[in-house]
Design a protein around this motif. Sequence first.
Motif, PDB file in Angstrom:
ATOM      1  N   GLU A 148      31.447  65.528   3.797  1.00 48.21           N
ATOM      2  CA  GLU A 148      32.356  66.050   5.406  1.00 48.21           C
ATOM      3  C   GLU A 148      32.611  65.325   5.745  1.00 48.21           C
ATOM      4  OE1 GLU A 148      30.920  69.475   6.561  1.00 48.21           O
ATOM      5  OE2 GLU A 148      29.771  69.217   4.727  1.00 48.21           O
ATOM      6  N   THR A 149      34.388  66.182   6.500  1.00 49.59           N
ATOM      7  CA  THR A 149      34.649  64.896   6.826  1.00 49.59           C
ATOM      8  C   THR A 149      35.396  65.408   8.479  1.00 49.59           C
ATOM      9  OG1 THR A 149      37.054  66.377   6.529  1.00 49.59           O
ATOM     10  CG2 THR A 149      36.400  64.597   4.607  1.00 49.59           C
ATOM     11  N   ASP A 150      35.907  63.993   8.675  1.00 53.91           N
ATOM     12  CA  ASP A 150      35.602  64.441  10.441  1.00 53.91           C
ATOM     13  C   ASP A 150      37.381  64.095  11.114  1.00 53.91           C
ATOM     14  OD1 ASP A 150      35.120  64.293  13.095  1.00 53.91           O
ATOM     15  OD2 ASP A 150      33.279  63.143  11.950  1.00 53.91           O
ATOM     16  N   ARG A 151      37.228  63.546  12.088  1.00 52.85           N
ATOM     17  CA  ARG A 151      39.034  63.119  12.598  1.00 52.85           C
ATOM     18  C   ARG A 151      39.259  61.819  12.310  1.00 52.85           C
ATOM     19  NH1 ARG A 151      36.257  63.584  17.323  1.00 52.85           N
ATOM     20  NH2 ARG A 151      36.408  61.324  17.599  1.00 52.85           N
ATOM     21  N   ALA A 152      40.655  61.805  12.083  1.00 53.62           N
ATOM     22  CA  ALA A 152      40.748  60.119  11.503  1.00 53.62           C
ATOM     23  C   ALA A 152      40.261  58.978  11.855  1.00 53.62           C
ATOM     24  CB  ALA A 152      42.717  60.845  11.422  1.00 53.62           C
ATOM     25  N   ILE A 153      40.586  59.254  12.749  1.00 53.98           N
ATOM     26  CA  ILE A 153      39.867  57.848  13.328  1.00 53.98           C
ATOM     27  C   ILE A 153      38.541  58.009  14.834  1.00 53.98           C
ATOM     28  CG2 ILE A 153      39.987  55.950  15.273  1.00 53.98           C
ATOM     29  CD1 ILE A 153      43.045  55.284  13.435  1.00 53.98           C
ATOM     30  N   SER A 198      49.200  54.569  14.138  1.00 55.60           N
ATOM     31  CA  SER A 198      50.217  54.540  13.030  1.00 55.60           C
ATOM     32  C   SER A 198      49.512  55.713  12.481  1.00 55.60           C
ATOM     33  CB  SER A 198      50.856  53.339  12.857  1.00 55.60           C
ATOM     34  OG  SER A 198      51.269  53.951  11.882  1.00 55.60           O
ATOM     35  N   GLY A 199      49.090  57.497  12.830  1.00 58.29           N
ATOM     36  CA  GLY A 199      48.111  58.113  12.138  1.00 58.29           C
ATOM     37  C   GLY A 199      47.140  57.766  12.265  1.00 58.29           C
ATOM     38  N   SER A 200      47.055  57.559  10.494  1.00 56.33           N
ATOM     39  CA  SER A 200      45.134  57.171  11.047  1.00 56.33           C
ATOM     40  C   SER A 200      44.768  55.794  11.134  1.00 56.33           C
ATOM     41  CB  SER A 200      44.260  58.088   9.316  1.00 56.33           C
ATOM     42  OG  SER A 200      45.027  57.474   8.367  1.00 56.33           O
ATOM     43  N   ASN A 201      45.613  55.245  11.279  1.00 54.75           N
ATOM     44  CA  ASN A 201      45.714  53.336  11.550  1.00 54.75           C
ATOM     45  C   ASN A 201      45.355  52.745  12.729  1.00 54.75           C
ATOM     46  OD1 ASN A 201      45.075  53.489   9.025  1.00 54.75           O
ATOM     47  ND2 ASN A 201      48.209  53.891   8.927  1.00 54.75           N
ATOM     48  N   LEU A 202      44.990  51.377  13.378  1.00 51.52           N
ATOM     49  CA  LEU A 202      44.582  51.214  14.698  1.00 51.52           C
ATOM     50  C   LEU A 202      44.767  49.716  14.042  1.00 51.52           C
ATOM     51  CD1 LEU A 202      42.031  52.433  16.422  1.00 51.52           C
ATOM     52  CD2 LEU A 202      43.654  53.297  15.824  1.00 51.52           C
ATOM     53  N   VAL A 214      41.525  49.691  11.961  1.00 50.16           N
ATOM     54  CA  VAL A 214      41.121  50.070  10.993  1.00 50.16           C
ATOM     55  C   VAL A 214      42.600  51.172  10.206  1.00 50.16           C
ATOM     56  CG1 VAL A 214      40.579  53.100  10.522  1.00 50.16           C
ATOM     57  CG2 VAL A 214      39.201  51.462  12.898  1.00 50.16           C
ATOM     58  N   ARG A 215      41.850  51.235   9.154  1.00 48.24           N
ATOM     59  CA  ARG A 215      43.069  51.150   7.965  1.00 48.24           C
ATOM     60  C   ARG A 215      42.346  52.318   7.153  1.00 48.24           C
ATOM     61  NH1 ARG A 215      46.303  53.496   5.506  1.00 48.24           N
ATOM     62  NH2 ARG A 215      47.732  52.474   3.591  1.00 48.24           N
ATOM     63  N   ASN A 216      42.524  53.461   7.170  1.00 46.29           N
ATOM     64  CA  ASN A 216      42.413  54.380   6.633  1.00 46.29           C
ATOM     65  C   ASN A 216      43.516  55.441   5.491  1.00 46.29           C
ATOM     66  OD1 ASN A 216      39.876  54.394   7.742  1.00 46.29           O
ATOM     67  ND2 ASN A 216      40.142  56.112   9.162  1.00 46.29           N
ATOM     68  N   ASN A 217      43.600  55.081   4.616  1.00 48.04           N
ATOM     69  CA  ASN A 217      43.995  56.286   3.735  1.00 48.04           C
ATOM     70  C   ASN A 217      43.774  57.613   3.276  1.00 48.04           C
ATOM     71  OD1 ASN A 217      46.089  53.939   2.003  1.00 48.04           O
ATOM     72  ND2 ASN A 217      43.985  53.304   2.117  1.00 48.04           N
ATOM     73  N   SER A 218      43.093  57.815   3.287  1.00 47.15           N
ATOM     74  CA  SER A 218      42.646  59.212   4.296  1.00 47.15           C
ATOM     75  C   SER A 218      42.895  60.003   4.600  1.00 47.15           C
ATOM     76  CB  SER A 218      41.318  59.864   2.948  1.00 47.15           C
ATOM     77  OG  SER A 218      41.167  58.830   1.902  1.00 47.15           O
ATOM     78  N   PRO A 219      42.998  61.481   4.720  1.00 47.55           N
ATOM     79  CA  PRO A 219      43.345  61.809   6.302  1.00 47.55           C
ATOM     80  C   PRO A 219      42.120  62.456   7.537  1.00 47.55           C
ATOM     81  CG  PRO A 219      43.064  63.634   5.048  1.00 47.55           C
ATOM     82  CD  PRO A 219      43.632  62.550   3.871  1.00 47.55           C
ATOM     83  N   ALA A 220      40.897  61.283   7.200  1.00 53.96           N
ATOM     84  CA  ALA A 220      39.593  61.469   8.168  1.00 53.96           C
ATOM     85  C   ALA A 220      38.913  60.619   7.490  1.00 53.96           C
ATOM     86  CB  ALA A 220      39.414  63.639   7.990  1.00 53.96           C
ATOM     87  N   VAL A 221      38.260  60.293   8.553  1.00 56.83           N
ATOM     88  CA  VAL A 221      36.388  59.968   7.736  1.00 56.83           C
ATOM     89  C   VAL A 221      35.965  60.649   7.260  1.00 56.83           C
ATOM     90  CG1 VAL A 221      34.764  58.665   9.555  1.00 56.83           C
ATOM     91  CG2 VAL A 221      37.305  58.006   9.869  1.00 56.83           C
ATOM     92  N   PRO A 222      35.105  59.922   6.162  1.00 64.08           N
ATOM     93  CA  PRO A 222      33.794  61.184   5.878  1.00 64.08           C
ATOM     94  C   PRO A 222      32.493  60.990   6.327  1.00 64.08           C
ATOM     95  CG  PRO A 222      34.587  59.947   4.655  1.00 64.08           C
ATOM     96  CD  PRO A 222      35.631  59.149   5.264  1.00 64.08           C
TER      97      PRO A 222
END
Length: 414
Positions: free
Chosen positions: A61-66, A78-82, A103-111
């Motif tokens: 399941e996915t959730d918010r970006a961060i 910056s987007g899904s990165n902190l 935090v560096r997330n390449n996908s749009p949401a945290v699984p």
Amino acid sequence: MHRTELLSEHCYDRQRAEEFIWKHVRMQGFSRRQFIRLLAEGAGAAAAIILPFQYKVVAAETDRAILKSAPPELFLRSGSNLEMRWEVLYNRGYVVPNNLFFVRNNSPAVPRVSPNTWRLLVDGSGVSRPTSFTYDEILAMPSISVIRAIECAGNGRNFFEVSHGKKIAGTPWNLGGIGVAEWTGVPLREVLERASLKRTARDVMPEGLDEKNIKRPIPIEKAMADDTLLVYAMNGEPLPPDHGFPMRVLVPGWVGIAHIKWIGRIQVSEEPLYSEYNTKRYVLIGPEYKPNPPALGPMLTTQKVKSAFELPWNGEVRSGKRLLRGRSWSGEGRISKVKVSLDRGRTWQEARLREPNIDLAWVRWDLDWDARPGTYKLQARATDSKGNTQPDRIPFNDEGYSYWAVVTHTISVK
Ligand SMILES: Nc1nc2c(c(=O)[nH]1)N[C@H]1C(S)=C(S)[C@@H](COP(=O)(O)O)O[C@H]1N2
Ligand SMILES: [Mo]
């Protein structure tokens, strides 16, 4: 299958899946014709019928970006990165607390993964007994804790604009795409051996459960290193969702992208493995770098030596006597020397290194500074235990990776 087709991840994965299933159906006495029929019903379905565990990594399941709170006084978003703000480390200790870690997330949401249904599958031609592990099974194995950095390959990207006058797309890191933490987990070697690792195994590819199924191979030698871990705790807490809960890999010294979060599968292969993250991205592309087929350029592995001041970017400080503080780090060893300039490299002083000074983590350093009103162009230049010293200038690369030249940090004293 042609070589070029194997460069397509889809073809590559499908071919691997078919080889894998074929091996198992053969072991169970199926004929080639029955195998083809099973494939026609879909490789995933075939796998589910024959195998004692799911072949496809479990869907998440996915959730918010961060998920963690990211107030602007702590992070640059910056987007899904902190990006961590360096000044927040001024009154902190050696490790970066979980709530301050970049935090560096390449996908749009945290699984969002439940530890009850989560499985880690270890499979591929490099193991003789593909095995799937539960969360509790891994927690029950002998574990160790190590203090190491994780740093994004693109950390420092913004400074290419300063040095080469070219703006680069991608997360606009200053130098806050790094953190050091104490990581607890099971040596990856232990997990691979429980799946009967073959002596002929060559590459190991951990794969994430996030939308983009981020994966990037590492050589077996690195996977077997004492401090390459399957991590489930960070600074004494269960791994936070943003940082890969339930588990991630730690690949000390290597580019951030190697430290796969939300891991669901580890493919072990007797053949070299490729993913777009070591052929198209996270490689050096530019006038001074040669293509490296099938990769577009040299693949990034270990991080370079770098330094940062614990001060805001283009900030202001009050005049007076103070300790000018910073940290330096290297993906190839510990730091042996740091020199600091307050006048853009005209004169240099040696900074005092403070304990601890841990390999593949960082060292804190300081310098007495009687800060009089004015504008200062601060620079720090570190040398690591392998003798690498930060240069004044490095060649440009299109994606802006690996900026390790000395950076000028402007500060005005009021
Ligand atoms: N599954 C997965 N793993 C991942 C990523 C991702 O997007 N998905 N990002 C990578 C990158 S580019 C970096 S720099 C680090 C960042 O780790 P952190 O977010 O815990 O700081 O995780 C790496 N692991
Ligand atoms: Mo990264």
